[in-house]
Design an enzyme around this catalytic site. Sequence first.
Site, PDB file in Angstrom:
ATOM      1  N   THR A 252       0.835  -1.200   0.000  1.00  0.00           N
ATOM      2  CA  THR A 252       0.000   0.000   0.000  1.00  0.00           C
ATOM      3  C   THR A 252       0.864   1.243   0.000  1.00  0.00           C
ATOM      4  O   THR A 252       0.404   2.322   0.347  1.00  0.00           O
ATOM      5  CB  THR A 252      -0.911  -0.012   1.233  1.00  0.00           C
ATOM      6  N   HIS A 253       2.136   1.093  -0.390  1.00  0.00           N
ATOM      7  CA  HIS A 253       3.064   2.213  -0.359  1.00  0.00           C
ATOM      8  C   HIS A 253       3.287   2.759  -1.754  1.00  0.00           C
ATOM      9  O   HIS A 253       4.328   2.562  -2.357  1.00  0.00           O
ATOM     10  CB  HIS A 253       4.376   1.778   0.285  1.00  0.00           C
ATOM     11  N   ASN A 254       2.285   3.422  -2.250  1.00  0.00           N
ATOM     12  CA  ASN A 254       2.407   4.059  -3.557  1.00  0.00           C
ATOM     13  C   ASN A 254       3.198   5.348  -3.391  1.00  0.00           C
ATOM     14  O   ASN A 254       2.970   6.099  -2.447  1.00  0.00           O
ATOM     15  CB  ASN A 254       1.023   4.404  -4.109  1.00  0.00           C
TER      16      ASN A 254
END
Length: 349
Positions: A252-254
């Site tokens: 979830t680390h865009n």
Amino acid sequence: MRNPNFELRTESEVLKINLHPDGKTAKSVTYIDDAGTECEQPADIILLCGYGLMNVRMMFLSGIGAPYDPKTGKGVVGRNYCYQTGGGGAQLIFDDKKFNPFVGAGALSTSAHDFNADAFDHSNLDFVGGATIGSGESNGRPITNRPTPPGTPRWGSKWKEATAKTYGRVMGIGGSGSSYPIRGNYLDLDPTYTDRHGRPLLRITFDFPDNDIRMQQWVSKQCEKIARTLNPKILTVGSVRKDWNSVPYGTTHNTGGAVMGGRSDHQRGEQISAELGCFQCVCGRRFGLPAERRPESHRHRGRAGLLGSGGDPRPLYEGAGTVDVDGATGRRAAAGFGSKKGIGSRVTP
Ligand SMILES: Cc1cc2nc3c(=O)[nH]c(=O)nc-3n(C[C@H](O)[C@H](O)[C@H](O)COP(=O)(O)OP(=O)(O)OC[C@H]3O[C@@H](n4cnc5c(N)ncnc54)[C@H](O)[C@@H]3O)c2cc1C
């Protein structure tokens, strides 16, 4: 929030940032409240805090900045989209050790930065960047955390037997790696999918850059070396591969997606790594935290500290050291809350 002139309006969604006639400064936001009424809120300062991806979408929808065009390389909004390269590492299954994952905690994880960023000698390596290598027992949730040895049937009594035996005897050593921009990875507005207001969703065009695949494969080998010293009964290593797929959990680390700086044109052309190109650096709570330094050890089927990213664990004893790095096509997904039409990406089983 204690200021008397502060008011928090919940259940409200900003639709657009309105600009002054010069097109360079913002004057207000248009939002829709919980009664469905459209309102305009004037402001001297407007902060984009809707998460990196949504900030870029808001800029597109508001006509802020020059949209990036991957064909010409010009434009800044949507450019340099990056991710976080995980998916690798080692899974260790023991006969003689029990880890009690049901009493795990995120804070139990430990990470080493020896192979992170430029903390090690790259002179004989064919990539830039690196990864933290970490391990931890963060959870033993019974639905998401059912590790079994390679070759176990996916259902039935053999699966039940294996899952009961293996649960609690697994640990992982994984890498959370850097992600670098390439010309073909970018964000734009989706031509098909819209939200409940009929506005286009954000489209992500992404595949893992070859550099990052090489980095991750190398980091996986380091994880494997560490894992071997622990003498597990079964050892598997994972590898990230091309054909990024948005469906299985990756990270979830865009990061990235809007090039910042004083210039609004394409001339700001230097390569900006994930840790610098991140819009969240200004807007989010994740100030200056590079992609590879964001531990996420609370899932991944007992491979604590591993990021999924379409990872492909393969048993070492089957000699599976090679990974598929073919297929350069970017994969796309539509992102946005309130979507009626769902995700627009190809599903790879
Ligand atoms: C399942 C999951 C697990 C994660 N695990 C970890 C982890 O273990 N470690 C880690 O470091 N990070 C983790 N992350 C990442 C981390 O949570 C995010 O990077 C971080 O929360 C981003 O903060 P932000 O303030 O930029 O955005 P957000 O926290 O997403 O906040 C943005 C807010 O803006 C609101 N908003 C958006 N658009 C609008 C609009 N148009 N109008 C009004 N409001 C709007 C949203 O509703 C939201 O409340 C995880 C994320 C997820 C989803």
